[in-house]
Design a protein around this motif. Structure first.
Motif, PDB file in Angstrom:
ATOM      1  N   ASN A   1       5.115 -20.830 -47.409  1.00  0.00           N
ATOM      2  CA  ASN A   1       4.087 -20.706 -48.367  1.00  0.00           C
ATOM      3  C   ASN A   1       4.285 -19.674 -49.327  1.00  0.00           C
ATOM      4  O   ASN A   1       4.005 -19.938 -50.583  1.00  0.00           O
ATOM      5  CB  ASN A   1       2.611 -20.628 -47.595  1.00  0.00           C
ATOM      6  CG  ASN A   1       2.201 -21.934 -46.950  1.00  0.00           C
ATOM      7  OD1 ASN A   1       2.649 -22.891 -47.582  1.00  0.00           O
ATOM      8  ND2 ASN A   1       1.293 -21.928 -45.905  1.00  0.00           N
ATOM      9  N   ILE A   2       4.805 -18.598 -48.944  1.00  0.00           N
ATOM     10  CA  ILE A   2       5.074 -17.404 -49.961  1.00  0.00           C
ATOM     11  C   ILE A   2       5.939 -17.821 -50.946  1.00  0.00           C
ATOM     12  O   ILE A   2       5.620 -17.593 -52.339  1.00  0.00           O
ATOM     13  CB  ILE A   2       5.381 -16.140 -49.276  1.00  0.00           C
ATOM     14  CG1 ILE A   2       4.407 -15.596 -48.345  1.00  0.00           C
ATOM     15  CG2 ILE A   2       5.960 -14.997 -50.015  1.00  0.00           C
ATOM     16  CD1 ILE A   2       4.929 -14.489 -47.178  1.00  0.00           C
ATOM     17  N   LYS A   3       6.912 -18.530 -50.595  1.00  0.00           N
ATOM     18  CA  LYS A   3       7.863 -19.173 -51.649  1.00  0.00           C
ATOM     19  C   LYS A   3       7.102 -20.104 -52.495  1.00  0.00           C
ATOM     20  O   LYS A   3       7.553 -19.961 -53.670  1.00  0.00           O
ATOM     21  CB  LYS A   3       9.144 -19.726 -50.822  1.00  0.00           C
ATOM     22  CG  LYS A   3       9.980 -18.464 -50.375  1.00  0.00           C
ATOM     23  CD  LYS A   3      10.987 -18.886 -49.464  1.00  0.00           C
ATOM     24  CE  LYS A   3      11.900 -19.946 -49.710  1.00  0.00           C
ATOM     25  NZ  LYS A   3      12.824 -20.235 -48.651  1.00  0.00           N
ATOM     26  N   LEU A   4       6.525 -21.030 -51.939  1.00  0.00           N
ATOM     27  CA  LEU A   4       5.739 -21.998 -52.789  1.00  0.00           C
ATOM     28  C   LEU A   4       4.858 -21.448 -53.850  1.00  0.00           C
ATOM     29  O   LEU A   4       4.842 -21.713 -55.146  1.00  0.00           O
ATOM     30  CB  LEU A   4       5.165 -22.950 -51.859  1.00  0.00           C
ATOM     31  CG  LEU A   4       4.225 -24.049 -52.694  1.00  0.00           C
ATOM     32  CD1 LEU A   4       5.437 -25.206 -53.192  1.00  0.00           C
ATOM     33  CD2 LEU A   4       3.324 -24.973 -51.507  1.00  0.00           C
TER      34      LEU A   4
ATOM     35  N   LEU B   1       4.923 -21.301 -57.796  1.00  0.00           N
ATOM     36  CA  LEU B   1       3.957 -21.871 -58.821  1.00  0.00           C
ATOM     37  C   LEU B   1       3.320 -20.675 -59.660  1.00  0.00           C
ATOM     38  O   LEU B   1       3.088 -21.050 -60.908  1.00  0.00           O
ATOM     39  CB  LEU B   1       2.509 -22.313 -57.786  1.00  0.00           C
ATOM     40  CG  LEU B   1       3.004 -23.334 -57.083  1.00  0.00           C
ATOM     41  CD1 LEU B   1       1.552 -23.799 -56.197  1.00  0.00           C
ATOM     42  CD2 LEU B   1       3.044 -24.635 -57.926  1.00  0.00           C
ATOM     43  N   LEU B   2       3.201 -19.377 -59.228  1.00  0.00           N
ATOM     44  CA  LEU B   2       2.828 -18.426 -60.236  1.00  0.00           C
ATOM     45  C   LEU B   2       3.902 -18.158 -61.128  1.00  0.00           C
ATOM     46  O   LEU B   2       3.548 -17.856 -62.252  1.00  0.00           O
ATOM     47  CB  LEU B   2       2.637 -17.092 -59.213  1.00  0.00           C
ATOM     48  CG  LEU B   2       1.836 -16.014 -59.708  1.00  0.00           C
ATOM     49  CD1 LEU B   2       0.401 -16.516 -60.248  1.00  0.00           C
ATOM     50  CD2 LEU B   2       1.736 -14.933 -58.791  1.00  0.00           C
ATOM     51  N   SER B   3       4.936 -18.368 -60.858  1.00  0.00           N
ATOM     52  CA  SER B   3       6.136 -17.791 -62.000  1.00  0.00           C
ATOM     53  C   SER B   3       5.967 -18.901 -63.113  1.00  0.00           C
ATOM     54  O   SER B   3       6.379 -18.621 -64.059  1.00  0.00           O
ATOM     55  CB  SER B   3       7.559 -18.020 -61.244  1.00  0.00           C
ATOM     56  OG  SER B   3       8.152 -19.405 -61.139  1.00  0.00           O
ATOM     57  N   GLU B   4       5.503 -20.311 -62.781  1.00  0.00           N
ATOM     58  CA  GLU B   4       5.422 -21.078 -63.723  1.00  0.00           C
ATOM     59  C   GLU B   4       4.139 -20.524 -64.889  1.00  0.00           C
ATOM     60  O   GLU B   4       4.156 -21.242 -65.962  1.00  0.00           O
ATOM     61  CB  GLU B   4       4.980 -22.622 -63.241  1.00  0.00           C
ATOM     62  CG  GLU B   4       6.205 -23.182 -62.809  1.00  0.00           C
ATOM     63  CD  GLU B   4       6.028 -24.461 -61.688  1.00  0.00           C
ATOM     64  OE1 GLU B   4       5.076 -24.788 -61.815  1.00  0.00           O
ATOM     65  OE2 GLU B   4       7.092 -24.812 -60.940  1.00  0.00           O
ATOM     66  N   GLN B   5       3.313 -19.886 -64.202  1.00  0.00           N
ATOM     67  CA  GLN B   5       2.301 -19.405 -65.011  1.00  0.00           C
ATOM     68  C   GLN B   5       2.499 -18.350 -65.758  1.00  0.00           C
ATOM     69  O   GLN B   5       1.637 -17.948 -66.902  1.00  0.00           O
ATOM     70  CB  GLN B   5       1.088 -19.148 -64.055  1.00  0.00           C
ATOM     71  CG  GLN B   5       0.641 -20.237 -63.134  1.00  0.00           C
ATOM     72  CD  GLN B   5      -0.031 -21.608 -63.657  1.00  0.00           C
ATOM     73  OE1 GLN B   5      -0.928 -21.494 -64.596  1.00  0.00           O
ATOM     74  NE2 GLN B   5       0.320 -22.411 -63.245  1.00  0.00           N
ATOM     75  N   LEU B   6       3.392 -17.588 -65.683  1.00  0.00           N
ATOM     76  CA  LEU B   6       3.508 -16.425 -66.305  1.00  0.00           C
ATOM     77  C   LEU B   6       4.575 -16.303 -67.294  1.00  0.00           C
ATOM     78  O   LEU B   6       5.573 -17.092 -67.449  1.00  0.00           O
ATOM     79  CB  LEU B   6       4.041 -15.152 -65.118  1.00  0.00           C
ATOM     80  CG  LEU B   6       3.206 -15.116 -64.079  1.00  0.00           C
ATOM     81  CD1 LEU B   6       4.093 -14.105 -63.164  1.00  0.00           C
ATOM     82  CD2 LEU B   6       1.929 -14.438 -64.551  1.00  0.00           C
ATOM     83  N   GLU B   7       4.651 -15.591 -68.248  1.00  0.00           N
ATOM     84  CA  GLU B   7       5.414 -15.214 -69.468  1.00  0.00           C
ATOM     85  C   GLU B   7       6.958 -14.788 -68.716  1.00  0.00           C
ATOM     86  O   GLU B   7       6.900 -14.030 -67.932  1.00  0.00           O
ATOM     87  CB  GLU B   7       4.976 -14.479 -70.372  1.00  0.00           C
ATOM     88  CG  GLU B   7       4.168 -14.986 -71.462  1.00  0.00           C
ATOM     89  CD  GLU B   7       3.549 -13.988 -72.613  1.00  0.00           C
ATOM     90  OE1 GLU B   7       4.257 -12.903 -72.651  1.00  0.00           O
ATOM     91  OE2 GLU B   7       2.572 -13.956 -72.384  1.00  0.00           O
ATOM     92  N   GLU B   8       7.943 -15.445 -69.323  1.00  0.00           N
ATOM     93  CA  GLU B   8       9.310 -15.329 -68.471  1.00  0.00           C
ATOM     94  C   GLU B   8       9.644 -13.753 -68.511  1.00  0.00           C
ATOM     95  O   GLU B   8      10.004 -13.267 -67.499  1.00  0.00           O
ATOM     96  CB  GLU B   8      10.300 -15.769 -68.886  1.00  0.00           C
ATOM     97  CG  GLU B   8      11.043 -16.732 -68.247  1.00  0.00           C
ATOM     98  CD  GLU B   8      11.950 -17.611 -68.946  1.00  0.00           C
ATOM     99  OE1 GLU B   8      13.033 -17.346 -69.712  1.00  0.00           O
ATOM    100  OE2 GLU B   8      11.913 -18.964 -68.669  1.00  0.00           O
ATOM    101  N   ASP B   9       9.478 -13.005 -69.546  1.00  0.00           N
ATOM    102  CA  ASP B   9      10.069 -11.531 -69.511  1.00  0.00           C
ATOM    103  C   ASP B   9       8.907 -10.508 -69.620  1.00  0.00           C
ATOM    104  O   ASP B   9       9.003  -9.350 -69.697  1.00  0.00           O
ATOM    105  CB  ASP B   9      10.722 -11.255 -70.641  1.00  0.00           C
ATOM    106  CG  ASP B   9      10.234 -11.891 -71.963  1.00  0.00           C
ATOM    107  OD1 ASP B   9       9.093 -12.213 -72.030  1.00  0.00           O
ATOM    108  OD2 ASP B   9      10.744 -11.629 -73.044  1.00  0.00           O
ATOM    109  N   GLY B  10       7.681 -10.828 -68.858  1.00  0.00           N
ATOM    110  CA  GLY B  10       6.640  -9.806 -69.048  1.00  0.00           C
ATOM    111  C   GLY B  10       6.789  -9.077 -67.745  1.00  0.00           C
ATOM    112  O   GLY B  10       7.546  -9.336 -66.694  1.00  0.00           O
ATOM    113  N   MET B  11       5.734  -7.898 -67.315  1.00  0.00           N
ATOM    114  CA  MET B  11       5.815  -7.157 -66.229  1.00  0.00           C
ATOM    115  C   MET B  11       5.438  -7.883 -64.977  1.00  0.00           C
ATOM    116  O   MET B  11       6.049  -7.811 -63.998  1.00  0.00           O
ATOM    117  CB  MET B  11       4.639  -6.004 -66.288  1.00  0.00           C
ATOM    118  CG  MET B  11       4.566  -5.204 -65.361  1.00  0.00           C
ATOM    119  SD  MET B  11       5.881  -4.027 -65.570  1.00  0.00           S
ATOM    120  CE  MET B  11       5.409  -2.647 -64.248  1.00  0.00           C
TER     121      MET B  11
END
Ligand code: ADP
Length: 266
Positions: A65-68, A72-82
């Protein structure tokens, strides 16, 4: 009496005040105690076995679940942000935790003899070739060449799967702790009693004071904390070789390189 005791058939026959009767009842008590100790050991082993499979089973879902969710969260975030950087850290740590749980379960299964090491007399060449094949990609990434130099007739008594794992761990370290573009050599030498497989690198080397520590569980040199790893590899290698009736030795010089020598019985 001793023979009957060994066969498990001993019964007391004297019940009087004689010396023989005293010896008999002590002998009986001794046999009962050792049977009890053996039984306790078996029960303890069964408990550990249960505990290990509980840990490995129960941690699977939360880890997945942590990995999943971080995926999912990484798809919502800008690639090179903090946030993406912090998430990357969480993902790396989750991966490390998963590796650690796997390594610990494997180790404790090995230590409690749940995983068996079955040494058989076999050719060494295929063993070396497959261990080298496994590490090849990692080595190529660091432009490290792995050379095999061996006595093609070499045979030894070992468990193929576990020894391959041990050699992979040594090769993995050789690649990890060596500079880009260097060379790793894996070679064999035959002695009367032993077949020695040596893994040599031209890496950072290990100081004399450090050598006794590196085979301990979770030991990692301060300078290598940035490299991946949890400090369990060499402990596992030593454990595997011991179970095969062999042992491991290391020669090393700081700044020049290290040679790990695996002694396998012939
Ligand atoms: P890990 O590589 O995960 O740290 P190991 O048990 O395989 O764990 O190794 C323990 C430590 O021994 C390493 O952290 C490193 O400091 C040292 N070490 C092992 N192999 C080598 C090598 N080939 N060259 C230099 N240092 C090494």
């Amino acid at each position: 009496m001793l023979d009957e005791g060994i066969r498990g058939e001993f019964e007391e026959s004297k019940y009087d005040e004689s010396e023989l009767s005293k010896v008999e009842s002590k002998w009986k008590r001794f046999l009962q105690d050792s049977a009890m100790a053996k039984q306790n050991l078996e029960t303890e082993k069964a408990n550990i076995k249960g505990l290990i499979s509980d840990i490995s089973h129960q941690t699977k879902t939360p880890m997945a679940n942590i990995k999943l969710y971080s995926e999912l969260l990484s798809e919502q975030l800008e690639e090179d942000g903090m946030e993406a950087e912090l998430l990357g850290q969480i993902q790396a740590q989750a991966q490390k935790l998963e590796f650690l749980i796997q390594a610990l379960t494997k180790l404790s299964r090995l230590e409690t003899n749940i995983l068996e090491v079955v040494p058989v007399k076999s050719q060494v060449k295929p063993l070396l070739e497959s261990a080298v094949e496994e590490i090849r990609k990692k080595a190529e990434k660091k432009e490290i060449q792995i050379k095999i130099e061996m006595d093609f007739e070499a045979e030894a008594v070992f468990d193929r799967k576990w020894t391959e794992e041990a050699l992979y761990n040594l090769l993995d370290n050789a690649v990890k702790y060596s500079p880009t573009g260097s060379e790793v050599l894996i070679s064999t030498k035959l002695y009367e009693m032993w077949c020695v497989i040596a893994v040599s690198d031209r890496g950072r080397g290990i100081s004399e004071e450090e050598i006794p520590k590196i085979f301990g569980r979770f030991y990692r040199a301060k300078e290598v904390q940035q490299e991946e790893g949890v400090g369990i590899g060499l402990y596992l290698v030593r454990e595997i070789l011991q179970k095969e009736g062999g042992f491991i030795k290391v020669n090393s010089e700081v700044g020049k390189g290290s040679t790990f020598l695996c002694y396998l019985p012939r």
